[in-house]
Scaffold this motif. Structure first.
Motif, PDB file in Angstrom:
ATOM      1  N   VAL A 170       0.838  -1.204   0.000  1.00  0.00           N
ATOM      2  CA  VAL A 170       0.000   0.000   0.000  1.00  0.00           C
ATOM      3  C   VAL A 170       0.868   1.247   0.000  1.00  0.00           C
ATOM      4  N   ASP A 171       1.857   1.278   0.894  1.00  0.00           N
ATOM      5  CA  ASP A 171       2.721   2.461   0.992  1.00  0.00           C
ATOM      6  C   ASP A 171       3.505   2.695  -0.294  1.00  0.00           C
ATOM      7  N   ALA A 172       3.933   1.598  -0.942  1.00  0.00           N
ATOM      8  CA  ALA A 172       4.757   1.737  -2.145  1.00  0.00           C
ATOM      9  C   ALA A 172       3.935   2.050  -3.390  1.00  0.00           C
ATOM     10  N   ALA A 173       2.757   1.453  -3.505  1.00  0.00           N
ATOM     11  CA  ALA A 173       2.007   1.532  -4.761  1.00  0.00           C
ATOM     12  C   ALA A 173       0.905   2.581  -4.776  1.00  0.00           C
ATOM     13  N   ALA A 174       0.293   2.869  -3.626  1.00  0.00           N
ATOM     14  CA  ALA A 174      -0.881   3.751  -3.616  1.00  0.00           C
ATOM     15  C   ALA A 174      -0.605   5.130  -4.215  1.00  0.00           C
ATOM     16  N   PRO A 175       0.504   5.803  -3.890  1.00  0.00           N
ATOM     17  CA  PRO A 175       0.726   7.132  -4.484  1.00  0.00           C
ATOM     18  C   PRO A 175       0.741   7.107  -6.017  1.00  0.00           C
ATOM     19  N   GLY A 176       1.411   6.124  -6.588  1.00  0.00           N
ATOM     20  CA  GLY A 176       1.455   6.038  -8.047  1.00  0.00           C
ATOM     21  C   GLY A 176       0.107   5.712  -8.649  1.00  0.00           C
ATOM     22  N   LEU A 177      -0.668   4.851  -7.977  1.00  0.00           N
ATOM     23  CA  LEU A 177      -1.990   4.509  -8.491  1.00  0.00           C
ATOM     24  C   LEU A 177      -2.932   5.708  -8.426  1.00  0.00           C
ATOM     25  N   LEU A 178      -2.844   6.475  -7.377  1.00  0.00           N
ATOM     26  CA  LEU A 178      -3.672   7.678  -7.271  1.00  0.00           C
ATOM     27  C   LEU A 178      -3.314   8.685  -8.362  1.00  0.00           C
ATOM     28  N   ALA A 179      -2.013   8.830  -8.619  1.00  0.00           N
ATOM     29  CA  ALA A 179      -1.591   9.733  -9.699  1.00  0.00           C
ATOM     30  C   ALA A 179      -2.119   9.244 -11.038  1.00  0.00           C
ATOM     31  N   THR A 180      -2.167   7.923 -11.239  1.00  0.00           N
ATOM     32  CA  THR A 180      -2.712   7.371 -12.475  1.00  0.00           C
ATOM     33  C   THR A 180      -4.192   7.706 -12.613  1.00  0.00           C
ATOM     34  N   LEU A 181      -4.953   7.591 -11.509  1.00  0.00           N
ATOM     35  CA  LEU A 181      -6.383   7.915 -11.551  1.00  0.00           C
ATOM     36  C   LEU A 181      -6.621   9.385 -11.871  1.00  0.00           C
ATOM     37  N   ARG A 182      -5.747  10.236 -11.404  1.00  0.00           N
ATOM     38  CA  ARG A 182      -5.931  11.662 -11.693  1.00  0.00           C
ATOM     39  C   ARG A 182      -5.782  11.946 -13.181  1.00  0.00           C
ATOM     40  N   ILE A 183      -4.979  11.124 -13.870  1.00  0.00           N
ATOM     41  CA  ILE A 183      -4.820  11.289 -15.317  1.00  0.00           C
ATOM     42  C   ILE A 183      -6.077  10.811 -16.031  1.00  0.00           C
TER      43      ILE A 183
END
Length: 863
Positions: free
Chosen positions: A793-806
């Motif tokens: 969660v700590d490693a992947a969540a920030p990148g996944l959230l950035a992907t959703l914003r796109i």
């Protein structure tokens, strides 16, 4: 006066040494060219006849039969020739001229043979055509090759004045063959291609012929060039021994090559290394016998067969250790493969070479020529692959068959009391090996089990369960060809091309593996699917991968070579799907050539499409670009698609249409809304058109820009086959290496995918989706190690959230984030709800996160 005599003697000795050196060079060059021809012709004939075992056996038998016929027929002519030099020059000229002619003949045969054989020929037809076609096409050359050794032996005697030199001729000729095998595989064919390699070898024939003519002039006044005496009758026992050594030696070679496949990479260089090691030992044995063993006389037939049997049995005993050590290494490399080949072959082949040298010398003494010996030995060699593949391996298995083959040498021992001593040690060793359990070359993983194994002439196929209960298909002990963990991905390999077609009815699948992709095609409403698989052993294991969710019976699978099947088939299909073929495996590169891609286009019905899946995790960039260049040449309107968004096993689909036309999005939407189609497509992640269109990477302009200028992969210049070493190294690189290069260099353009008149915002949505997809893949590749639980969660969540914003529509990011939030809420409600709010803020259009928050707020109020 004495000084003049000494000077003349010195000059004569120096001239004699020059002539000896010239003869040795000619002998070696002849072996170089002969083995080079065999390798190139076999490869070219496989394109015509296919790579099924019966076709391969037919080609080998036809080649050896030509050698035997030439040795028998030409030997009397060579014996009676006024000059062996002139006879040899004519033979080399015939070989060279036919080598040049084969540049055009063999490709022509490739166009005719598939129609002769049909799509599913019987084994007898395969062997018959595989035998007759090369035997007839190559007969002038192979027959001439069969006579060269006899002419070379007589030339050597003319220069040296000796008659007992045939073992040395054999050794030097075989040493040249070693260099020819390595040079052809590692230098000539990769640099020149197949046709130009044939022309290069023909030039060597010309040099040998001219050198023989020059030697003829040098030795014209030598009395030793006189014709040999009339031949005496050859004892039946000697004939049987020569036949048996040819048979047993090639049978042993065939079995060891099959065992080595359990550990080595099975590339074009692997086989060249194994063949070279076998020939090197044979050459060394012939030369050693020439140097040290000629005085043994009849006693040699006592201990040499016993030594050969003992060496073969020793190799059988050590082979599990040798193969196991090589298989335990992640990347053996070319040098490592050569070392393994030498460890397996050197001792037995040295003994075999010495034994053949001894037997041919006895024939030379009896008949004054060795042509008869070459002919009888070649007949045994011609039958060995057929008997090994159809009798020995099915009856005993690959490793156990080594024991009766080795004991075959003991049959050569004379029937007398003195033979008991050399007979005892090999016989006792064989009894011990038979008493021990046969070793298994298929290794079960820790905590797992090997459930089923099928040993065939070409492959060993196994079904393996690992400790987690994942079942997979394994070929030759280390190549995984799919399994239960990849079933969803396998189904998607069928679904993506079938959705890209407006209304598919008939689909052909080239390569079956576990059968999941073929079954996925059959589960698609309205589609009649059929498959083609090269290995019958793989087809026999398909029931191990059937499951209750399959809902349909496994469709018909034809056991055939895919290339030949496509050319021979007269039916047309709406969709043809080619499976993932490991590019480094010898033969797989032929399924990525321009000619094969063009042949698949001929099998497409109007509006049809062809889909070639590529394993990006097994491909280096030069091979990938070469394949794309070849594909675009056959399909000018090609496009590229991803299968899924895994960075561990990324796959690229090259899709080519028979006819130009844009994708009908409305028709696709209607198909996905159909209840029968939705029941199949939605569990695979295809619920709406954007789920499919989001896989799009680029069209013809983008692919041409990515591929750039460079070599194509063709039948004559098979770049991918000879790029095997880099493709093997790609297996040790991060599996996303080629994937990241692709998404960074290819920019999708919606105008190449959708009709220009569309103006409903889909192009803009897709542009955002594609950017989100690429960001998602970059994030996945950058994840450190293999994090689990909270670390994930700590490693992947920030990148996944950035992907959703796109792109809030990008489901592959949204779904795992929701899963992470659920997992966090179970352990830490505050952290879980915090993640849900971040998800809702990144994708406010999606309702699931908001609904989960509302439920959590209600639950909190009740508490």
């Amino acid at each position: 006066m004495r000084r003049n005599v000494d000077s003349a003697r010195k000059g004569w000795i120096e001239a004699s040494n020059v002539r000896r050196t010239a003869i040795v060079s000619i002998v070696s060059a002849s072996g170089f060219a002969g083995l080079g021809y065999e390798i190139v012709w076999t490869r070219m004939l496989s394109l015509a006849l296919g790579t099924e075992i019966m076709a391969v056996l037919g080609v080998i038998t036809g080649f050896f039969a030509g050698l035997a016929l030439g040795a028998f027929v030409l030997d009397p002519l060579i014996r009676s020739a006024r000059s062996p030099f002139l006879a040899y020059a004519l033979l080399e000229a015939a070989i060279g001229l036919w080598g040049v002619a084969s540049v055009w003949m063999l490709p022509a045969a490739a166009r005719v043979a598939p129609a002769m054989l049909g799509v599913e020929p019987s084994p007898a037809s395969l062997w018959g055509v595989g035998f007759v076609l090369p035997a007839l096409l190559l007969l002038p050359a192979t027959a001439a090759m069969g006579g060269t050794l006899s002419a070379l032996a007589r030339m050597t005697g003319a220069v040296t004045g000796e008659s007992r030199f045939c073992a040395g001729v054999y050794g030097a000729n075989t040493a040249g063959a070693v260099i020819g095998a390595l040079a052809s595989a590692f230098l000539l064919m990769p640099w020149l291609g197949l046709s130009k390699t044939l022309l290069f070898l023909a030039a060597i024939n010309a040099i040998c012929a001219l050198s023989a003519l020059a030697a003829h002039r040098m030795a014209a006044d030598r009395s030793s060039a006189a014709k040999p005496p009339p031949p005496r009758a050859t004892p039946i026992g000697l004939a049987a021994a020569l036949f048996a050594t040819g048979f047993v030696g090639v049978a042993f070679e065939t079995l060891i090559v099959r065992l080595a496949a359990q550990a080595l990479q099975d590339t074009v260089f692997t086989f060249a290394g194994l063949l070279s090691a076998y020939l090197l030992g044979s050459a060394a044995g012939g030369l050693l016998w020439q140097t040290f063993g000629r005085r043994a006389g009849e006693s040699g037939l006592g201990w040499l067969p016993a030594a050969a049997a003992l060496a073969c049995l020793s190799t059988a005993a050590l082979s599990p250790v040798i193969v196991g050590a090589a298989g335990g290494s992640e990347n053996v490399g070319v040098i490592g493969e050569l070392a393994v080949a030498l460890a397996l072959f050197i001792a037995p082949s040295v003994a075999m070479g010495a034994l053949f040298g001894h037997l041919t010398q006895r024939v030379q003494d009896a008949r004054g020529s060795i042509g008869w010996a070459v002919g009888v030995n070649s007949l045994g060699a011609a039958l060995a692959p057929l008997a090994t593949s159809l009798i020995l391996i099915p009856t005993f298995g690959v490793w156990p068959a080594l024991i009766p083959v080795a004991l075959g040498y003991l049959l050569l021992l004379p029937l007398r009391r003195a033979s008991l001593a050399p007979f005892a040690a090999p016989a006792a060793f064989a009894v011990v090996l038979c008493a021990l359990p046969s070793p298994s070359f298929v290794r079960a993983p820790a905590g797992g089990a090997v459930l089923a194994t099928r040993d065939g002439p070409m492959v060993t196929a196994s079904v393996v369960d690992d400790a987690a209960g994942v079942r997979y298909l394994e070929i030759n002990g280390h190549f995984r060809m799919g399994g239960t963990s990849s079933a969803r991905s396998d189904f998607r390999q069928a679904m993506l091309p079938l959705l890209l077609h407006a209304a598919p009815r008939r689909a052909l699948f080239l390569g079956v593996g576990t059968g999941a992709t073929l079954v996925g095609g059959a589960m698609t409403p309205g589609v009649e699917a059929q498959g083609v698989e090269l290995s019958s052993e793989v087809v026999e294991l398909l029931p191990w991968f059937a499951n209750e969710a399959q809902r349909v019976a496994t469709p018909k699978v034809a056991v055939a070579d895919a290339r030949r099947y496509v050319v021979a088939d007269r039916a047309t299909y709406d969709v043809v799907v080619a499976d993932l073929f490991h590019p480094a495996l010898d033969g797989s590169g032929a399924l990525y050539t321009t000619e094969h891609f063009a042949a698949t286009r001929e099998r497409l019905a109007p509006g049809g499409l062809f889909c070639q899946w590529l394993p990006l995790y097994q491909l280096d960039l030069p091979s990938l670009r070469a394949i794309i260049r070849s594909f675009v040449e056959a399909y000018p309107h090609a496009s590229a698609w991803l299968n899924h968004y895994s960075v561990r096993t990324p796959m690229l689909a090259l899709v080519g249409k028979r006819d130009e036309g844009a994708l009908d999005v409305e028709a696709l939407s209607a198909r996905l809304d159909d209840s029968a189609m939705a029941a199949v497509a939605r569990p695979l992640g295809f619920g709406a058109p954007i789920d499919l269109l989001g896989q799009y990477l680029g069209g013809p302009r983008a692919l041409a820009a990515f591929a750039g200028e460079g070599p194509r992969n063709t039948d004559d210049e098979p770049f991918v086959i000879f790029d095997a070493r880099r493709n093997v190294r790609a297996l040790t690189a991060p599996p996303w290496t080629s994937l990241l290069a692709v998404i960074r260099e290819i920019s999708p353009d919606a105008r190449e995918l959708l009709p220009e008149e569309r103006d409903d915002g889909l192009r803009e949505r897709l542009a955002s989706y594609w950017r989100a997809r690429n960001h998602f893949l970059e994030v996945g590749a950058a994840l450190p190690g293999d994090p689990r639980g909270r670390a994930l969660v700590d490693a992947a969540a920030p990148g996944l959230l950035a992907t959703l914003r796109i792109s809030p529509e990008f489901e592959p990011a949204y779904a795992p984030l929701i899963g992470m939030a659920r997992s966090l809420i179970a352990d830490d409600r505050d952290e879980g709800t915090h993640l849900l709010r971040r998800i809702d803020a990144a994708a406010p259009q999606r309702r699931l996160a908001r609904e989960m928050l509302e439920r959590e707020d209600e639950a909190s109020g009740q508490r």
